[in-house]
Design a protein around this motif. Structure first.
Motif, PDB file in Angstrom:
ATOM      1  N   THR A 298       6.567   5.145   3.344  1.00 27.44           N
ATOM      2  CA  THR A 298       5.693   5.995   2.539  1.00 27.44           C
ATOM      3  C   THR A 298       4.726   5.085   1.797  1.00 27.44           C
ATOM      4  N   THR A 299       3.491   5.562   1.640  1.00 28.06           N
ATOM      5  CA  THR A 299       2.498   4.822   0.869  1.00 28.06           C
ATOM      6  C   THR A 299       1.995   5.709  -0.253  1.00 28.06           C
ATOM      7  N   GLN A 300       2.023   5.177  -1.460  1.00 29.17           N
ATOM      8  CA  GLN A 300       1.568   5.919  -2.634  1.00 29.17           C
ATOM      9  C   GLN A 300       0.441   5.165  -3.312  1.00 29.17           C
ATOM     10  N   ILE A 301      -0.597   5.914  -3.735  1.00 21.84           N
ATOM     11  CA  ILE A 301      -1.639   5.325  -4.567  1.00 21.84           C
ATOM     12  C   ILE A 301      -1.670   6.061  -5.899  1.00 21.84           C
ATOM     13  N   THR A 302      -1.941   5.295  -6.960  1.00 20.66           N
ATOM     14  CA  THR A 302      -2.056   5.853  -8.295  1.00 20.66           C
ATOM     15  C   THR A 302      -3.373   5.413  -8.901  1.00 20.66           C
ATOM     16  N   ALA A 303      -4.196   6.382  -9.279  1.00 17.30           N
ATOM     17  CA  ALA A 303      -5.504   6.137  -9.887  1.00 17.30           C
ATOM     18  C   ALA A 303      -5.663   7.114 -11.044  1.00 17.30           C
ATOM     19  N   PRO A 304      -6.678   6.917 -11.901  1.00 15.39           N
ATOM     20  CA  PRO A 304      -6.893   7.881 -12.988  1.00 15.39           C
ATOM     21  C   PRO A 304      -7.024   9.305 -12.457  1.00 15.39           C
ATOM     22  N   GLY A 305      -6.139  10.186 -12.900  1.00 17.22           N
ATOM     23  CA  GLY A 305      -6.176  11.578 -12.471  1.00 17.22           C
ATOM     24  C   GLY A 305      -5.643  11.832 -11.082  1.00 17.22           C
ATOM     25  N   LEU A 306      -4.935  10.848 -10.471  1.00 16.33           N
ATOM     26  CA  LEU A 306      -4.497  11.022  -9.085  1.00 16.33           C
ATOM     27  C   LEU A 306      -3.208  10.259  -8.795  1.00 16.33           C
ATOM     28  N   ILE A 307      -2.259  10.952  -8.164  1.00 20.46           N
ATOM     29  CA  ILE A 307      -1.117  10.329  -7.490  1.00 20.46           C
ATOM     30  C   ILE A 307      -1.044  10.974  -6.111  1.00 20.46           C
ATOM     31  N   ALA A 308      -1.191  10.175  -5.061  1.00 23.82           N
ATOM     32  CA  ALA A 308      -1.178  10.701  -3.691  1.00 23.82           C
ATOM     33  C   ALA A 308      -0.197   9.889  -2.854  1.00 23.82           C
ATOM     34  N   ILE A 309       0.561  10.588  -2.001  1.00 23.00           N
ATOM     35  CA  ILE A 309       1.587   9.935  -1.184  1.00 23.00           C
ATOM     36  C   ILE A 309       1.420  10.379   0.272  1.00 23.00           C
ATOM     37  N   THR A 310       1.528   9.422   1.194  1.00 26.02           N
ATOM     38  CA  THR A 310       1.536   9.745   2.615  1.00 26.02           C
ATOM     39  C   THR A 310       2.865   9.314   3.224  1.00 26.02           C
ATOM     40  N   LYS A 311       3.270  10.037   4.248  1.00 20.39           N
ATOM     41  CA  LYS A 311       4.491   9.719   4.995  1.00 20.39           C
ATOM     42  C   LYS A 311       4.069   9.196   6.357  1.00 20.39           C
ATOM     43  N   ASN A 312       4.351   7.921   6.595  1.00 18.21           N
ATOM     44  CA  ASN A 312       3.898   7.252   7.811  1.00 18.21           C
ATOM     45  C   ASN A 312       5.086   7.090   8.758  1.00 18.21           C
ATOM     46  N   ASP A 313       5.310   8.121   9.579  1.00 19.76           N
ATOM     47  CA  ASP A 313       6.544   8.202  10.339  1.00 19.76           C
ATOM     48  C   ASP A 313       6.308   9.074  11.559  1.00 19.76           C
ATOM     49  N   PHE A 314       7.197   8.949  12.546  1.00 17.47           N
ATOM     50  CA  PHE A 314       7.128   9.837  13.701  1.00 17.47           C
ATOM     51  C   PHE A 314       7.601  11.237  13.305  1.00 17.47           C
ATOM     52  N   VAL A 315       7.251  12.221  14.114  1.00 16.49           N
ATOM     53  CA  VAL A 315       7.656  13.605  13.867  1.00 16.49           C
ATOM     54  C   VAL A 315       8.883  13.910  14.714  1.00 16.49           C
ATOM     55  N   GLY A 316       9.921  14.495  14.091  1.00 19.61           N
ATOM     56  CA  GLY A 316      11.126  14.827  14.827  1.00 19.61           C
ATOM     57  C   GLY A 316      12.096  13.655  14.895  1.00 19.61           C
TER      58      GLY A 316
ATOM     59  N   THR B 204      10.813  -1.930   7.971  1.00 26.46           N
ATOM     60  CA  THR B 204       9.671  -1.017   7.971  1.00 26.46           C
ATOM     61  C   THR B 204       8.483  -1.694   7.311  1.00 26.46           C
ATOM     62  N   TYR B 205       7.294  -1.227   7.680  1.00 24.70           N
ATOM     63  CA  TYR B 205       6.052  -1.845   7.227  1.00 24.70           C
ATOM     64  C   TYR B 205       5.069  -0.740   6.836  1.00 24.70           C
ATOM     65  N   GLY B 206       4.112  -1.092   5.978  1.00 23.18           N
ATOM     66  CA  GLY B 206       3.109  -0.096   5.600  1.00 23.18           C
ATOM     67  C   GLY B 206       1.959  -0.710   4.839  1.00 23.18           C
ATOM     68  N   GLY B 207       0.873   0.064   4.734  1.00 24.88           N
ATOM     69  CA  GLY B 207      -0.319  -0.371   4.019  1.00 24.88           C
ATOM     70  C   GLY B 207      -1.184   0.823   3.668  1.00 24.88           C
ATOM     71  N   ALA B 208      -2.384   0.532   3.168  1.00 26.22           N
ATOM     72  CA  ALA B 208      -3.272   1.601   2.692  1.00 26.22           C
ATOM     73  C   ALA B 208      -4.725   1.269   2.987  1.00 26.22           C
ATOM     74  N   ASP B 209      -5.477   2.315   3.269  1.00 30.06           N
ATOM     75  CA  ASP B 209      -6.935   2.263   3.435  1.00 30.06           C
ATOM     76  C   ASP B 209      -7.509   3.210   2.387  1.00 30.06           C
ATOM     77  N   VAL B 210      -8.226   2.645   1.403  1.00 33.06           N
ATOM     78  CA  VAL B 210      -8.712   3.436   0.268  1.00 33.06           C
ATOM     79  C   VAL B 210     -10.234   3.358   0.207  1.00 33.06           C
ATOM     80  N   LYS B 211     -10.890   4.516   0.242  1.00 32.89           N
ATOM     81  CA  LYS B 211     -12.355   4.580   0.143  1.00 32.89           C
ATOM     82  C   LYS B 211     -12.732   5.417  -1.071  1.00 32.89           C
ATOM     83  N   LEU B 212     -13.507   4.817  -1.964  1.00 29.86           N
ATOM     84  CA  LEU B 212     -13.949   5.467  -3.202  1.00 29.86           C
ATOM     85  C   LEU B 212     -15.428   5.818  -3.078  1.00 29.86           C
TER      86      LEU B 212
END
Length: 221
Positions: free
Chosen positions: A92-110, A181-189
């Motif tokens: 899972t990748t989480q970003i925290t910014a002013p007014g924002l907490i967003a989480i993605t689940k980076n995994d296969f389905v099923g 497990t491994y993970g990262g983030a791509d953030v565009k403002l």
């Protein structure tokens, strides 16, 4: 009548020019940072520039966020074949910014099943491949003050493991399993703003006002 016709043409040109100035005043400013994919758990801060208010008036803040990740399993086993079923193996990748907490689940389905054949050397290594999830986040105007002014601000990135499996579902000549497990983030403002008119634009606006005033005097005459 010839002079009046020329005046009408000038006014028409001025109107078109003023419309072009208004359309050109809306602008955007984009910053983007991409982290490497590293072994979970890990975290970092990404530093972004605040919106420079000398450019104009801020009208919107948007953060496009994509989390990505993968998983790997190493299975020790005997000479017989077998299988290992995974419910989750990624991050899972989480970003925290002013007014924002967003989480993605980076995994296969099923469920993903790892198979090894009879007589295959032990251990056997498996790789899930790369998975990603994207979110588009519009920042509430109540937090725009944290994004504008002088200096920088941080967006925090946190990557955690996502591992789930049931040992009772293992089949065949199974010994043990280890996971990474491994993970990262791509953030565009993206800043949306209305730019400050340039001196030439201000002069054009003044010219339009003078032309309209002259037209009124001509009609009265």
């Amino acid at each position: 009548m010839k002079f009046s016709k020329n005046l009408k043409q000038a006014l028409a040109g001025t109107t078109l020019a003023l419309a072009a100035v208004g359309a050109a005043s809306a602008a955007t400013l984009v910053q983007q940072q991409i982290t490497p994919s590293d072994q979970a758990p890990w975290g970092t801060n990404l530093t972004f520039n605040k919106f420079d208010t000398s450019l104009g008036t801020l009208t919107g803040v948007q953060i496009d966020f994509k989390g990505f990740g993968s998983g790997a399993a190493q299975v020790t086993h005997g000479t017989g074949g077998g299988s290992l079923s995974m419910d989750e193996l990624g991050s899972t990748t989480q970003i925290t910014a002013p007014g924002l907490i967003a989480i993605t689940k980076n995994d296969f389905v099923g469920t993903q099943v790892f198979l090894w054949a009879a007589g295959s050397p032990s251990p056997t290594n498996f790789d899930t491949g790369i998975f990603s999830q994207s979110t588009l986040n519009v920042i509430d105007s109540a937090f725009w003050g944290d994004y504008s002014g002088v200096g920088t601000f941080d967006i925090a990135v946190l990557v955690n493991e996502l591992i789930s499996w049931d040992p009772t579902k293992v089949t065949g000549d199974f010994g043990a399993a280890t996971f990474k497990t491994y993970g990262g983030a791509d953030v565009k403002l993206t800043y949306s703003y209305r730019s400050v008119p340039e001196p030439g634009s201000l002069a054009l606006l003044a010219l339009g006002g003078l032309a309209l005033g002259f037209a009124r005097r001509q009609r009265k005459a």
